[in-house]
Scaffold this motif. Sequence first.
Motif, PDB file in Angstrom:
ATOM      1  N   PHE A  51       0.857  -1.216   0.024  1.00 60.18           N
ATOM      2  CA  PHE A  51       0.094   0.006   0.237  1.00 60.18           C
ATOM      3  C   PHE A  51       0.670   1.313  -0.024  1.00 60.18           C
ATOM      4  O   PHE A  51       0.327   2.349   0.160  1.00 60.18           O
ATOM      5  CB  PHE A  51      -0.724   0.101   1.290  1.00 60.18           C
ATOM      6  CG  PHE A  51      -2.121  -0.841   1.160  1.00 60.18           C
ATOM      7  CD1 PHE A  51      -3.282  -0.731   0.357  1.00 60.18           C
ATOM      8  CD2 PHE A  51      -1.956  -2.129   1.853  1.00 60.18           C
ATOM      9  CE1 PHE A  51      -4.029  -1.681   0.233  1.00 60.18           C
ATOM     10  CE2 PHE A  51      -3.023  -3.140   1.692  1.00 60.18           C
ATOM     11  CZ  PHE A  51      -4.011  -2.801   0.932  1.00 60.18           C
ATOM     12  N   VAL A  52       2.245   1.055  -0.137  1.00 62.47           N
ATOM     13  CA  VAL A  52       3.108   2.343  -0.192  1.00 62.47           C
ATOM     14  C   VAL A  52       3.899   2.093  -1.446  1.00 62.47           C
ATOM     15  O   VAL A  52       4.811   1.123  -1.634  1.00 62.47           O
ATOM     16  CB  VAL A  52       4.055   2.041   1.216  1.00 62.47           C
ATOM     17  CG1 VAL A  52       4.982   3.142   1.072  1.00 62.47           C
ATOM     18  CG2 VAL A  52       3.064   2.086   2.385  1.00 62.47           C
ATOM     19  N   ASN A  53       3.789   3.286  -2.163  1.00 68.24           N
ATOM     20  CA  ASN A  53       4.917   3.382  -3.352  1.00 68.24           C
ATOM     21  C   ASN A  53       5.814   4.616  -3.315  1.00 68.24           C
ATOM     22  O   ASN A  53       5.080   5.596  -3.113  1.00 68.24           O
ATOM     23  CB  ASN A  53       4.056   3.319  -4.428  1.00 68.24           C
ATOM     24  CG  ASN A  53       4.794   3.440  -5.739  1.00 68.24           C
ATOM     25  OD1 ASN A  53       6.078   3.072  -5.664  1.00 68.24           O
ATOM     26  ND2 ASN A  53       4.209   3.498  -6.922  1.00 68.24           N
ATOM     27  N   GLN A  58      -1.080   4.407  -1.174  1.00 78.24           N
ATOM     28  CA  GLN A  58      -1.834   4.408  -2.307  1.00 78.24           C
ATOM     29  C   GLN A  58      -2.999   3.549  -2.368  1.00 78.24           C
ATOM     30  O   GLN A  58      -2.956   2.511  -1.452  1.00 78.24           O
ATOM     31  CB  GLN A  58      -1.058   4.015  -3.472  1.00 78.24           C
ATOM     32  CG  GLN A  58      -0.565   2.700  -3.228  1.00 78.24           C
ATOM     33  CD  GLN A  58       0.667   2.382  -4.755  1.00 78.24           C
ATOM     34  OE1 GLN A  58       0.926   3.209  -5.408  1.00 78.24           O
ATOM     35  NE2 GLN A  58       1.379   1.116  -4.412  1.00 78.24           N
ATOM     36  N   THR A  59      -3.989   3.355  -3.085  1.00 76.75           N
ATOM     37  CA  THR A  59      -5.103   2.476  -3.339  1.00 76.75           C
ATOM     38  C   THR A  59      -4.684   1.572  -4.004  1.00 76.75           C
ATOM     39  O   THR A  59      -3.778   1.591  -5.260  1.00 76.75           O
ATOM     40  CB  THR A  59      -6.470   3.232  -3.922  1.00 76.75           C
ATOM     41  OG1 THR A  59      -6.766   4.280  -3.131  1.00 76.75           O
ATOM     42  CG2 THR A  59      -7.473   2.193  -4.243  1.00 76.75           C
ATOM     43  N   VAL A  60      -4.894   0.400  -3.568  1.00 76.96           N
ATOM     44  CA  VAL A  60      -4.493  -1.032  -4.749  1.00 76.96           C
ATOM     45  C   VAL A  60      -6.004  -1.558  -5.259  1.00 76.96           C
ATOM     46  O   VAL A  60      -6.780  -1.477  -4.701  1.00 76.96           O
ATOM     47  CB  VAL A  60      -4.091  -1.920  -3.513  1.00 76.96           C
ATOM     48  CG1 VAL A  60      -3.596  -3.429  -4.444  1.00 76.96           C
ATOM     49  CG2 VAL A  60      -2.643  -1.418  -2.762  1.00 76.96           C
ATOM     50  N   VAL A 150     -11.059  -3.058  -5.556  1.00 82.76           N
ATOM     51  CA  VAL A 150     -10.411  -1.862  -5.352  1.00 82.76           C
ATOM     52  C   VAL A 150     -10.127  -1.624  -3.580  1.00 82.76           C
ATOM     53  O   VAL A 150     -11.305  -1.498  -3.001  1.00 82.76           O
ATOM     54  CB  VAL A 150     -11.270  -0.595  -5.899  1.00 82.76           C
ATOM     55  CG1 VAL A 150     -10.512   0.711  -5.547  1.00 82.76           C
ATOM     56  CG2 VAL A 150     -11.179  -0.666  -7.311  1.00 82.76           C
ATOM     57  N   ILE A 151      -9.059  -1.582  -3.262  1.00 83.64           N
ATOM     58  CA  ILE A 151      -8.733  -1.486  -1.796  1.00 83.64           C
ATOM     59  C   ILE A 151      -8.422  -0.227  -1.421  1.00 83.64           C
ATOM     60  O   ILE A 151      -7.320   0.317  -1.892  1.00 83.64           O
ATOM     61  CB  ILE A 151      -7.896  -2.502  -1.363  1.00 83.64           C
ATOM     62  CG1 ILE A 151      -8.255  -3.823  -1.868  1.00 83.64           C
ATOM     63  CG2 ILE A 151      -7.736  -2.728   0.348  1.00 83.64           C
ATOM     64  CD1 ILE A 151      -7.083  -4.917  -1.728  1.00 83.64           C
ATOM     65  N   THR A 152      -9.010   0.641  -0.799  1.00 85.48           N
ATOM     66  CA  THR A 152      -8.816   2.172  -0.226  1.00 85.48           C
ATOM     67  C   THR A 152      -8.607   2.057   1.386  1.00 85.48           C
ATOM     68  O   THR A 152      -9.477   1.584   2.092  1.00 85.48           O
ATOM     69  CB  THR A 152     -10.170   3.066  -0.536  1.00 85.48           C
ATOM     70  OG1 THR A 152     -10.324   2.842  -1.918  1.00 85.48           O
ATOM     71  CG2 THR A 152      -9.569   4.428  -0.386  1.00 85.48           C
ATOM     72  N   LEU A 153      -7.327   2.530   1.554  1.00 83.25           N
ATOM     73  CA  LEU A 153      -6.715   2.898   2.815  1.00 83.25           C
ATOM     74  C   LEU A 153      -7.781   3.871   3.571  1.00 83.25           C
ATOM     75  O   LEU A 153      -8.087   4.808   2.862  1.00 83.25           O
ATOM     76  CB  LEU A 153      -5.372   3.390   3.025  1.00 83.25           C
ATOM     77  CG  LEU A 153      -4.427   2.401   2.747  1.00 83.25           C
ATOM     78  CD1 LEU A 153      -3.119   2.863   2.673  1.00 83.25           C
ATOM     79  CD2 LEU A 153      -4.216   1.389   3.986  1.00 83.25           C
ATOM     80  N   ASN A 166      -1.048  -8.326   6.654  1.00 80.65           N
ATOM     81  CA  ASN A 166      -1.398  -8.547   5.343  1.00 80.65           C
ATOM     82  C   ASN A 166      -3.350  -8.435   5.171  1.00 80.65           C
ATOM     83  O   ASN A 166      -3.768  -8.604   6.561  1.00 80.65           O
ATOM     84  CB  ASN A 166      -1.410  -9.888   4.927  1.00 80.65           C
ATOM     85  CG  ASN A 166       0.043 -10.486   4.854  1.00 80.65           C
ATOM     86  OD1 ASN A 166       0.661 -10.400   5.659  1.00 80.65           O
ATOM     87  ND2 ASN A 166       0.300 -10.768   3.840  1.00 80.65           N
ATOM     88  N   LEU A 167      -3.609  -8.140   4.208  1.00 78.70           N
ATOM     89  CA  LEU A 167      -5.117  -8.387   3.891  1.00 78.70           C
ATOM     90  C   LEU A 167      -5.416  -9.372   3.079  1.00 78.70           C
ATOM     91  O   LEU A 167      -5.089  -9.356   1.863  1.00 78.70           O
ATOM     92  CB  LEU A 167      -5.376  -6.688   3.490  1.00 78.70           C
ATOM     93  CG  LEU A 167      -7.103  -6.521   3.158  1.00 78.70           C
ATOM     94  CD1 LEU A 167      -7.654  -6.607   4.528  1.00 78.70           C
ATOM     95  CD2 LEU A 167      -7.288  -5.131   2.223  1.00 78.70           C
ATOM     96  N   LYS A 168      -6.148 -10.206   3.495  1.00 76.13           N
ATOM     97  CA  LYS A 168      -6.527 -11.449   2.805  1.00 76.13           C
ATOM     98  C   LYS A 168      -7.709 -11.468   2.602  1.00 76.13           C
ATOM     99  O   LYS A 168      -8.727 -11.440   3.423  1.00 76.13           O
ATOM    100  CB  LYS A 168      -5.954 -12.764   3.646  1.00 76.13           C
ATOM    101  CG  LYS A 168      -4.432 -12.761   3.863  1.00 76.13           C
ATOM    102  CD  LYS A 168      -4.019 -13.920   4.711  1.00 76.13           C
ATOM    103  CE  LYS A 168      -2.644 -13.892   4.954  1.00 76.13           C
ATOM    104  NZ  LYS A 168      -2.350 -15.071   5.904  1.00 76.13           N
TER     105      LYS A 168
END
Length: 180
Positions: A51-53, A58-60, A150-153, A166-168
């Motif tokens: 989730f970090v770039n 960022q959204t994944v 779409v995964i939004t923090l 982790n997000l599983k």
Amino acid sequence: MKIAPIFLSWFLLFISGSCSSDLDFDQANDIELRPVVIGNLASFDVAAKQFVNNGIEQTVSIDTPELGVFNDTFFKKNLIQTDLFFEVDNTINRAFELQLFFLDDANAPVTSIRMDIPAYIGSSNIVTKTVVYQGANLDALKQSKKIAFVITLLSGPPLNASSVGNLKLRSNLTAFFDIK
């Protein structure tokens, strides 16, 4: 002694005249089957550092392979209900919004599902959701060719390249058929 042969004759005559009826093979046309099929739908495992770039959160987005099952004519014709089950396990100390978009041939959404995933605080953090599709909703789902996630923090402590957890997601589809 003459009674026994007469009795035996009557008894054999009685049981040989048993009931029978004409067989109706047209009943085979009236057979109705209602099978239920369960299968895997999609899964992912995203590490917190994804989730970090370059130090920026960022959204994944995750695309899955095509949903070939909805291309099958038999499936489309006989499917009467679909239950979609989702289970998300979050071990990251951030909350998330997960959106699933079912996309058609042109990658346009035909239906969507939203899930709020709370932040991990040290104990089991599993969120489940079941969505049932019937009637018009099922007709829309049958137009799907693939799923996009779409995964939004959401707000919370910042993540970085060394963040843990982790997000599983795991999911399955239960399909109910009516075959006539």
